[in-house]
Design a protein around this motif. Structure first.
Motif, PDB file in Angstrom:
ATOM      1  N   ARG A  99       0.024 -17.196   5.154  1.00 60.64           N
ATOM      2  CA  ARG A  99       0.125 -16.686   3.791  1.00 60.64           C
ATOM      3  C   ARG A  99      -0.861 -17.470   2.943  1.00 60.64           C
ATOM      4  O   ARG A  99      -1.144 -18.640   3.219  1.00 60.64           O
ATOM      5  N   ASP A 128       2.919 -18.437   8.441  1.00 58.57           N
ATOM      6  CA  ASP A 128       3.780 -17.256   8.329  1.00 58.57           C
ATOM      7  C   ASP A 128       4.211 -16.896   9.754  1.00 58.57           C
ATOM      8  O   ASP A 128       3.637 -16.010  10.383  1.00 58.57           O
ATOM      9  N   ARG A 256      -1.114 -12.664   4.692  1.00 55.56           N
ATOM     10  CA  ARG A 256      -0.403 -12.051   3.569  1.00 55.56           C
ATOM     11  C   ARG A 256      -0.758 -12.844   2.321  1.00 55.56           C
ATOM     12  O   ARG A 256      -0.621 -14.069   2.305  1.00 55.56           O
ATOM     13  N   ASP A 258      -0.388 -13.780  -1.729  1.00 54.86           N
ATOM     14  CA  ASP A 258       0.642 -13.801  -2.763  1.00 54.86           C
ATOM     15  C   ASP A 258       0.197 -13.163  -4.067  1.00 54.86           C
ATOM     16  O   ASP A 258       1.022 -12.651  -4.821  1.00 54.86           O
TER      17      ASP A 258
END
Length: 391
Positions: A99, A128, A256, A258
């Motif tokens: 992440r 992650d 991923r 944020d």
């Protein structure tokens, strides 16, 4: 009393139509067929798959441009994943997943070409570690497996209206479906609606207003996906010491994010069963909030700003691309799912399912879609007194 609590209808369930060929519709079709129901499936796309689709270019490269992968939260879904793995249509996606916090609003300004933002803040990375699965050799393989022998499928067939006798004191009569070309299909003893919530609300508005109002409560958001084939490896990796757990620098398979324009960045060529070569294929998913004001633009217009966001994440110029494309997913994510697993009205001989039903697990994505489709089919079978052996 909910519609699922109404008395079972007395008409036999011999035929059913499923509207929508994504994971939820395919799962419902499979469960109905296993109970001996003759199923006809209608999908507006060129092939069934929904967001578990695969885009193939003229040059032969392929991208899972919808759902990039899925996880298993519930024990029931994990058991299904185990069966798919045994069948060879699903495999674990092993690799390095992180992440990242790319700097939020400053990253958005840079992606929009703001010259005042030349050097953004350092990206903050963290592991992650969730176990991820993908279809093999593509995400489309999962839906293909579910539909194999389960339904007579009609591609490029958009159903726009349900025609049938309203349910009065008894049960509704057989259903006819009208497609966008004006052709009628049927009759069918029951209908399963497995499309996005806004589409379900429009489709059911006249024939089942109560169910349409329920669908309106589920809120969906759109997004864009960008597909990039690079001539050489991208080499996306955090610098030494930048990862929270102190891992050594290594190439990343998916991130991923944020904040910022990008929500997901994934390397397609490292998934199991994918062809390998000198270059790499990547899929970028835009954040729904970034996508919302741009959804009516031509999809190709988002390629440049999302490539700019990827370049900032990489920290150096991107390699040359051999292929670029973009796709608009108008109802990509359900941001406000309903708490039920599905909705079934035996009186109307109608069911609705999809990832807009979060269910008790609240899993979302492919898991929610598959389990909702199966729940809708099994509940319909139970209420109409045609339960397969073993439940």
């Amino acid at each position: 009393m909910s519609a699922s609590d109404l008395p079972a209808a007395d008409q036999a369930l011999e035929t059913a139509a499923v509207i929508g060929g994504g994971p939820s519709g395919a799962s419902a079709a499979r469960a109905l067929r296993e109970a001996g129901v003759a199923v006809t499936l209608f999908d507006r796309g060129r092939a069934a798959g929904g967001r578990a689709s695969t885009r193939r270019s003229r040059t032969g490269v392929a991208f899972d441009h919808g759902s990039p992968c899925f996880t298993a939260h519930s024990e029931a879904f994990a058991e299904r994943v185990a069966g798919w793995r045994e069948a060879g249509v699903v495999g674990p996606w092993t690799g390095r997943f992180l992440r990242a916090d790319p700097g939020g609003e400053r990253d958005q300004a840079a992606a929009a070409g703001d010259p005042a933002v030349a050097d953004g803040p350092a990206v903050r990375w963290r592991p992650d570690p969730r176990e991820r699965f993908v279809g093999v050799p593509s995400m489309a393989a999962l839906v293909g497996h579910l539909l194999e022998g389960a339904a007579e499928a009609h591609a490029e067939s958009e159903i726009v209206e349900l025609l049938g006798e309203p349910a009065g004191r008894g049960s509704a009569g057989p259903w006819l479906l009208k497609d966008a070309a004006g052709q009628e299909h049927g009759p069918f003893d029951a209908v399963v609606v497995a499309v996005a919530a806004p589409q379900a609300a429009r489709l059911l508005g006249a024939s089942a207003p109560r169910l349409a109002r329920l669908a309106e409560r589920a809120k969906a958001a759109g997004c864009f996906s960008v597909m990039l084939a690079f001539d050489e490896p991208l080499g996306l990796a955090p610098a030494a010491g930048d990862v929270a757990d102190g891992e050594a620098p290594a190439a990343v398979d998916a991130v991923r994010l944020d904040r910022g324009p990008l929500a997901w960045v994934g390397r397609e060529t490292h998934k199991p069963g994918r062809p390998t070569g000198a270059g790499e294929c990547w899929v970028l998913h835009a954040r729904p909030t970034w996508s919302a004001p741009r959804l009516e633009q031509p999809a190709e217009e988002v390629i440049a700003p999302l490539k700019a966001a990827l370049q900032r994440l990489l920290g150096r110029p991107l390699p040359a691309t051999a292929y670029e494309a973009a796709h608009r997913w108008k109802f990509a994510h359900c941001v406000k799912p309903l708490p039920d697993a599905s909705f079934v009205s035996p009186k109307h001989r109608l069911a609705a399912c999809g990832d807009w039903f979060g269910g008790p697990e609240g899993a979302g994505g492919v898991e929610a879609a598959v389990m909702s489709g199966r729940h809708a089919a099994m509940t319909l079978l139970e209420k109409l007194q045609r339960v397969p052996a073993g439940g």
